[in-house]
Motif scaffolding. Structure first.
Motif, PDB file in Angstrom:
ATOM      1  N   VAL A 177      49.933 -48.722  26.238  1.00 22.98           N
ATOM      2  CA  VAL A 177      49.993 -49.612  25.086  1.00 22.98           C
ATOM      3  C   VAL A 177      49.044 -49.164  23.977  1.00 22.98           C
ATOM      4  O   VAL A 177      49.449 -48.904  22.858  1.00 22.98           O
ATOM      5  N   ARG A 178      47.781 -49.094  24.251  1.00 22.63           N
ATOM      6  CA  ARG A 178      46.768 -48.700  23.281  1.00 22.63           C
ATOM      7  C   ARG A 178      45.833 -47.687  23.918  1.00 22.63           C
ATOM      8  O   ARG A 178      45.645 -47.683  25.125  1.00 22.63           O
ATOM      9  N   CYS A 179      45.244 -46.854  23.093  1.00 20.40           N
ATOM     10  CA  CYS A 179      44.296 -45.867  23.619  1.00 20.40           C
ATOM     11  C   CYS A 179      43.051 -46.553  24.155  1.00 20.40           C
ATOM     12  O   CYS A 179      42.636 -47.588  23.652  1.00 20.40           O
ATOM     13  N   LYS A 180      42.491 -45.954  25.172  1.00 19.77           N
ATOM     14  CA  LYS A 180      41.213 -46.394  25.720  1.00 19.77           C
ATOM     15  C   LYS A 180      40.246 -45.235  25.547  1.00 19.77           C
ATOM     16  O   LYS A 180      40.648 -44.072  25.601  1.00 19.77           O
ATOM     17  N   TYR A 181      38.992 -45.559  25.326  1.00 15.39           N
ATOM     18  CA  TYR A 181      37.985 -44.527  25.121  1.00 15.39           C
ATOM     19  C   TYR A 181      36.763 -44.785  25.989  1.00 15.39           C
ATOM     20  O   TYR A 181      36.417 -45.931  26.260  1.00 15.39           O
ATOM     21  N   ASP A 182      36.113 -43.714  26.361  1.00 15.66           N
ATOM     22  CA  ASP A 182      34.784 -43.767  26.951  1.00 15.66           C
ATOM     23  C   ASP A 182      33.836 -43.181  25.915  1.00 15.66           C
ATOM     24  O   ASP A 182      34.095 -42.085  25.390  1.00 15.66           O
ATOM     25  N   PHE A 183      32.781 -43.928  25.580  1.00 15.53           N
ATOM     26  CA  PHE A 183      31.772 -43.458  24.626  1.00 15.53           C
ATOM     27  C   PHE A 183      30.621 -42.853  25.415  1.00 15.53           C
ATOM     28  O   PHE A 183      30.055 -43.509  26.284  1.00 15.53           O
ATOM     29  N   HIS A 184      30.256 -41.627  25.098  1.00 14.64           N
ATOM     30  CA  HIS A 184      29.141 -40.934  25.748  1.00 14.64           C
ATOM     31  C   HIS A 184      28.089 -40.650  24.683  1.00 14.64           C
ATOM     32  O   HIS A 184      28.304 -39.815  23.800  1.00 14.64           O
ATOM     33  N   PHE A 185      26.949 -41.348  24.762  1.00  6.36           N
ATOM     34  CA  PHE A 185      25.866 -41.173  23.806  1.00  6.36           C
ATOM     35  C   PHE A 185      24.865 -40.145  24.330  1.00  6.36           C
ATOM     36  O   PHE A 185      24.683 -40.018  25.548  1.00  6.36           O
ATOM     37  N   PRO A 186      24.187 -39.415  23.433  1.00  6.70           N
ATOM     38  CA  PRO A 186      23.252 -38.374  23.881  1.00  6.70           C
ATOM     39  C   PRO A 186      22.058 -38.920  24.664  1.00  6.70           C
ATOM     40  O   PRO A 186      21.449 -38.187  25.433  1.00  6.70           O
TER      41      PRO A 186
END
Length: 182
Positions: free
Chosen positions: A57-66
């Motif tokens: 349905v919609r994109c999913k994201y994983d955010f990886h911060f430094p």
């Protein structure tokens, strides 16, 4: 604090310039990446990676911060345009309102208001972001970029230069026109 996220118009892939939060920052969607992968470069060469995950349905994201922080971004309510970005100890929510407006909440408190430009030619989306001075610029920017990449129908409207109809979206909560950043 006022931040502008401007999509560059004449590129082979999506590139954004982020101004108003100190030196200009850049975001770039990797060419032909599936699932999508967006790199956001902040001062000092730090990179936030938005790694897409497959979804029907919609994109999913994983955010990886430094600094080691990890968040999962996904659409909670498709019809009402509610996105959530969660870690183990905190939650951010982005609400899509009528008239190309958005609001971002952190643990239940509003921290930002976003407005997308009315018309965009071939690409060229522009987001005007007003946020609290203590808000995490990297997080707010990442949420706007992930929402823009995953909200396919709105992106198509923007590419064709068509305004959003007034009755297009059913709102989860109304846009607070009296909210001011602290």
């Amino acid at each position: 604090m006022d931040v502008t996220i401007q999509e560059r118009k004449f590129t082979f892939h999506s590139e954004f310039e982020i101004t108003g939060a100190g030196p200009a920052l850049r975001a770039r969607k990797e060419f032909l990446s599936f699932p999508p992968r967006i790199q956001v470069k902040f001062e000092g060469g730090q990179v936030v990676t938005l790694q897409g995950r497959f979804s029907l349905v919609r994109c999913k994201y994983d955010f990886h911060f430094p600094d080691g922080r990890e968040y999962a971004f996904h659409c909670e309510k498709v019809v009402k345009g509610v996105y959530a970005c969660r870690s183990d100890e905190e939650i951010y929510r982005l609400y899509h309102h009528k008239k190309r407006r958005y609001s971002i909440f952190h643990n239940g408190e509003q921290i930002a208001a976003v407005e997308r430009s009315r018309y965009a030619g071939t690409r060229g989306n522009r987001f005007a972001v007003r946020m609290n001075h203590d808000a995490d610029v990297a997080m707010v920017t990442s949420m706007v970029l992930a929402m823009n990449a995953s909200d396919r129908s709105d992106a198509e409207d923007a590419e064709h230069g068509t305004p959003e109809p007034a009755s297009y979206r059913r709102e989860e909560r109304p846009f607070d026109t009296t909210w001011q950043p602290n």
